[in-house]
Design a protein around this motif. Structure first.
Motif, PDB file in Angstrom:
ATOM      1  N   LEU A  20     157.571 124.726  62.545  1.00  0.00           N
ATOM      2  CA  LEU A  20     158.476 123.810  61.842  1.00  0.00           C
ATOM      3  C   LEU A  20     158.007 122.362  61.934  1.00  0.00           C
ATOM      4  O   LEU A  20     158.090 121.613  60.955  1.00  0.00           O
ATOM      5  N   SER A  21     157.512 121.958  63.094  1.00  0.00           N
ATOM      6  CA  SER A  21     157.037 120.572  63.229  1.00  0.00           C
ATOM      7  C   SER A  21     155.783 120.350  62.380  1.00  0.00           C
ATOM      8  O   SER A  21     155.595 119.274  61.795  1.00  0.00           O
ATOM      9  N   VAL A  22     154.936 121.370  62.294  1.00  0.00           N
ATOM     10  CA  VAL A  22     153.739 121.250  61.460  1.00  0.00           C
ATOM     11  C   VAL A  22     154.120 121.175  59.984  1.00  0.00           C
ATOM     12  O   VAL A  22     153.536 120.412  59.216  1.00  0.00           O
ATOM     13  N   VAL A  23     155.126 121.955  59.567  1.00  0.00           N
ATOM     14  CA  VAL A  23     155.607 121.882  58.185  1.00  0.00           C
ATOM     15  C   VAL A  23     156.069 120.459  57.867  1.00  0.00           C
ATOM     16  O   VAL A  23     155.718 119.893  56.822  1.00  0.00           O
ATOM     17  N   ASP A  24     156.839 119.855  58.760  1.00  0.00           N
ATOM     18  CA  ASP A  24     157.320 118.478  58.545  1.00  0.00           C
ATOM     19  C   ASP A  24     156.153 117.510  58.391  1.00  0.00           C
ATOM     20  O   ASP A  24     156.145 116.661  57.491  1.00  0.00           O
ATOM     21  N   ARG A  25     155.182 117.624  59.280  1.00  0.00           N
ATOM     22  CA  ARG A  25     154.023 116.723  59.234  1.00  0.00           C
ATOM     23  C   ARG A  25     153.232 116.913  57.947  1.00  0.00           C
ATOM     24  O   ARG A  25     152.835 115.946  57.287  1.00  0.00           O
ATOM     25  N   ALA A  26     153.011 118.186  57.586  1.00  0.00           N
ATOM     26  CA  ALA A  26     152.213 118.488  56.399  1.00  0.00           C
ATOM     27  C   ALA A  26     152.902 118.002  55.123  1.00  0.00           C
ATOM     28  O   ALA A  26     152.260 117.436  54.231  1.00  0.00           O
ATOM     29  N   GLU A  27     154.221 118.189  55.037  1.00  0.00           N
ATOM     30  CA  GLU A  27     154.947 117.747  53.839  1.00  0.00           C
ATOM     31  C   GLU A  27     154.924 116.229  53.715  1.00  0.00           C
ATOM     32  O   GLU A  27     154.852 115.679  52.613  1.00  0.00           O
ATOM     33  N   THR A  28     154.967 115.544  54.846  1.00  0.00           N
ATOM     34  CA  THR A  28     154.870 114.083  54.817  1.00  0.00           C
ATOM     35  C   THR A  28     153.529 113.644  54.260  1.00  0.00           C
ATOM     36  O   THR A  28     153.441 112.704  53.465  1.00  0.00           O
ATOM     37  N   VAL A  29     152.455 114.329  54.664  1.00  0.00           N
ATOM     38  CA  VAL A  29     151.121 114.001  54.159  1.00  0.00           C
ATOM     39  C   VAL A  29     151.069 114.157  52.648  1.00  0.00           C
ATOM     40  O   VAL A  29     150.590 113.279  51.921  1.00  0.00           O
ATOM     41  N   VAL A  30     151.571 115.290  52.127  1.00  0.00           N
ATOM     42  CA  VAL A  30     151.526 115.533  50.683  1.00  0.00           C
ATOM     43  C   VAL A  30     152.405 114.543  49.936  1.00  0.00           C
ATOM     44  O   VAL A  30     152.008 113.979  48.913  1.00  0.00           O
ATOM     45  N   ASN A  31     153.608 114.294  50.455  1.00  0.00           N
ATOM     46  CA  ASN A  31     154.551 113.429  49.740  1.00  0.00           C
ATOM     47  C   ASN A  31     154.132 111.976  49.718  1.00  0.00           C
ATOM     48  O   ASN A  31     154.566 111.218  48.850  1.00  0.00           O
ATOM     49  N   THR A  32     153.304 111.545  50.647  1.00  0.00           N
ATOM     50  CA  THR A  32     152.915 110.134  50.689  1.00  0.00           C
ATOM     51  C   THR A  32     151.440 109.940  50.379  1.00  0.00           C
ATOM     52  O   THR A  32     150.924 108.850  50.526  1.00  0.00           O
ATOM     53  N   GLY A  33     150.768 110.981  49.915  1.00  0.00           N
ATOM     54  CA  GLY A  33     149.325 110.898  49.739  1.00  0.00           C
ATOM     55  C   GLY A  33     148.870 110.517  48.350  1.00  0.00           C
ATOM     56  O   GLY A  33     147.702 110.622  48.039  1.00  0.00           O
ATOM     57  N   ARG A  34     149.786 110.061  47.482  1.00  0.00           N
ATOM     58  CA  ARG A  34     149.416 109.917  46.086  1.00  0.00           C
ATOM     59  C   ARG A  34     148.939 108.532  45.696  1.00  0.00           C
ATOM     60  O   ARG A  34     148.402 108.350  44.619  1.00  0.00           O
ATOM     61  N   ALA A  35     149.175 107.533  46.512  1.00  0.00           N
ATOM     62  CA  ALA A  35     148.824 106.172  46.100  1.00  0.00           C
ATOM     63  C   ALA A  35     147.984 105.495  47.159  1.00  0.00           C
ATOM     64  O   ALA A  35     148.250 104.385  47.579  1.00  0.00           O
ATOM     65  N   ARG A  36     146.960 106.201  47.616  1.00  0.00           N
ATOM     66  CA  ARG A  36     146.246 105.692  48.773  1.00  0.00           C
ATOM     67  C   ARG A  36     144.930 105.001  48.458  1.00  0.00           C
ATOM     68  O   ARG A  36     144.290 104.480  49.333  1.00  0.00           O
ATOM     69  N   ASP A  37     144.491 105.030  47.199  1.00  0.00           N
ATOM     70  CA  ASP A  37     143.180 104.450  46.938  1.00  0.00           C
ATOM     71  C   ASP A  37     143.111 103.879  45.524  1.00  0.00           C
ATOM     72  O   ASP A  37     143.989 104.070  44.693  1.00  0.00           O
ATOM     73  N   GLU A  38     142.010 103.175  45.268  1.00  0.00           N
ATOM     74  CA  GLU A  38     141.829 102.487  43.995  1.00  0.00           C
ATOM     75  C   GLU A  38     141.746 103.474  42.834  1.00  0.00           C
ATOM     76  O   GLU A  38     142.271 103.211  41.742  1.00  0.00           O
ATOM     77  N   GLU A  39     141.118 104.617  43.064  1.00  0.00           N
ATOM     78  CA  GLU A  39     140.978 105.615  42.006  1.00  0.00           C
ATOM     79  C   GLU A  39     142.339 106.087  41.500  1.00  0.00           C
ATOM     80  O   GLU A  39     142.567 106.241  40.298  1.00  0.00           O
ATOM     81  N   THR A  40     143.275 106.294  42.438  1.00  0.00           N
ATOM     82  CA  THR A  40     144.623 106.721  42.065  1.00  0.00           C
ATOM     83  C   THR A  40     145.313 105.679  41.198  1.00  0.00           C
ATOM     84  O   THR A  40     145.952 106.001  40.193  1.00  0.00           O
ATOM     85  N   ILE A  41     145.192 104.414  41.601  1.00  0.00           N
ATOM     86  CA  ILE A  41     145.866 103.337  40.866  1.00  0.00           C
ATOM     87  C   ILE A  41     145.252 103.164  39.487  1.00  0.00           C
ATOM     88  O   ILE A  41     145.957 102.921  38.495  1.00  0.00           O
ATOM     89  N   THR A  42     143.939 103.303  39.393  1.00  0.00           N
ATOM     90  CA  THR A  42     143.273 103.217  38.096  1.00  0.00           C
ATOM     91  C   THR A  42     143.770 104.311  37.159  1.00  0.00           C
ATOM     92  O   THR A  42     144.068 104.062  35.985  1.00  0.00           O
TER      93      THR A  42
END
Length: 386
Positions: free
Chosen positions: A314-336
């Motif tokens: 369960l703790s790993v699920v929480d950590r993993a979902e946080t990574v996916v949910n916040t991983g979309r705007a992390r670099d210049e390529e995404t913003i472009t």
């Protein structure tokens, strides 16, 4: 200088609000506007050399090439500690609001457009009278509301937020809309909202590259031990917990795609079922158990990455979902890419003002430099009218 202010709020977390905000900043810069950025409530927190900082202002400072300090861009660190203190009466809402206004004025001093990013959701900050509605009022900001959409019931929240923002709302932007829901939203949802007086400024389709993280990035974020490399460039958008028998698990796993299965390393029958499902792109094993060489050999043969992670499921699920949910705007390529999507699928002119032709821009620059110009210095230019 007259400064337009646009607050980008969202219905809930993980709607791509940061990517939209920074993409608008890029598009505004391309139009010749001096752009500033602020996130009054830092909600996407990480520990950084003993201080808790939000990653979004750091990314904004880098990608928009801003010369400003973190404490100006993020006056309030909206951490669990802060929330606990606020509930105990240790924070003064009026002082916090005044601090936001003070730093906003500093950041906006030389800007044609100030972009203000809202909290995790538009209601975040209510305990200190600093929801996005309150902040929009304090900063005299127009508001863009970013929302996702899966079914008509999602419009309840959109209508409620639109009513709360009132006349400040410029419009709603639906982001990351699946193919299955796209036509329904455009043919039914958009006319309904506009019939209620709620402008819809765009419907941006879901793109895989903006909707998840690669297995490689997921492994790095989780600090996983990689037992089988497999296709580390595959995308993960969702997680399935393997807690049933092998046959039931296989039926469950086959109904999904771009998934990672999280289960105990000692559940050989679950792992085997996951390896048979074409939509499972990775297997994450918890509890410190390493499966048998035969199981790992099958994963190697199938090309499915296997990650070993400490902690309970369960703790790993929480950590993993946080990574996916916040991983979309992390670099210049995404913003472009988001800039391109907004240009194609949203009414950018309604948010930033119409694009000026080269001649118009030159005339505007000449007028602003004319020392004989006696016009009102606070009057908006064409690019300010939005």
């Amino acid at each position: 200088m007259h400064t337009n202010t646009l607050l980008v709020a969202s219905i809930q977390e993980s709607t791509g609000k940061t990517a939209v905000t920074l993409a608008l900043g890029r598009l505004a810069q391309e139009r010749g506007l001096d752009v500033g950025y602020m996130k009054p409530k830092g909600t996407r927190l990480q520990s950084n050399v003993g201080k808790t900082l939000d990653e979004d202002p750091m990314l904004a400072r880098e990608l928009l090439d801003l010369d400003c300090e973190m404490h100006q861009m993020e006056p309030i660190v909206y951490s669990p500690t802060f929330v606990d203190g606020a509930i105990r009466g240790q924070e003064d809402p009026e002082e916090l609001g005044a601090l936001i206004e003070e730093y906003f004025e500093q950041l906006a001093a030389n800007c044609g457009l100030m972009l203000v990013e809202g909290g995790g959701s538009w209601t975040t900050g209510g305990i200190v009278d600093l929801t996005d509605v309150d902040i929009a009022s304090r900063l005299d900001a127009d508001v863009l509301l970013v929302a996702d959409y899966e079914n008509p019931g999602d419009l309840d929240d959109v209508v409620a937020a639109a009513e709360a923002f009132g006349d400040r709302l410029v419009g709603v932007l639906f982001n990351g809309v699946n193919d299955a829901a796209f036509d329904d939203l455009e043919q039914q949802g958009v006319p309904f909202l506009e019939g209620r007086g709620i402008p819809v400024l765009g419907v941006v389709p879901r793109e895989r590259d903006l909707a998840g993280v690669t297995v490689e990035d997921l492994a790095a974020e989780l600090g996983a031990d990689v037992a089988v490399d497999g296709d580390s460039g595959a995308y993960v958008e969702r997680f399935l917990v393997g807690a049933m028998g092998g046959d039931a698990a296989l039926r469950y796993f086959r109904r999904t795609k771009n998934a990672a299965v999280i289960t105990g390393g000692d559940r050989a029958e679950i792992i085997t079922a996951a390896l048979e499902a074409p939509g499972v792109n990775a297997i994450i094993l918890t509890g410190g158990h390493r499966p048998s060489p035969a199981v790992l050999g099958k994963a190697e043969q199938k090309g499915v990455p296997v990650l070993l992670v400490t902690g309970d499921t369960l703790s790993v699920v929480d950590r993993a979902e946080t990574v996916v949910n916040t991983g979309r705007a992390r670099d210049e390529e995404t913003i472009t890419r988001m800039s391109e999507l907004l240009y194609d699928h949203a009414d950018v002119d309604a948010l930033l003002g119409p694009e000026e032709s080269g001649a118009d821009a030159a005339d505007a620059a000449e007028d602003s430099a004319d020392p004989e110009d006696t016009g009102d210095s606070d009057s908006p230019t064409d690019a300010d009218e939005a």
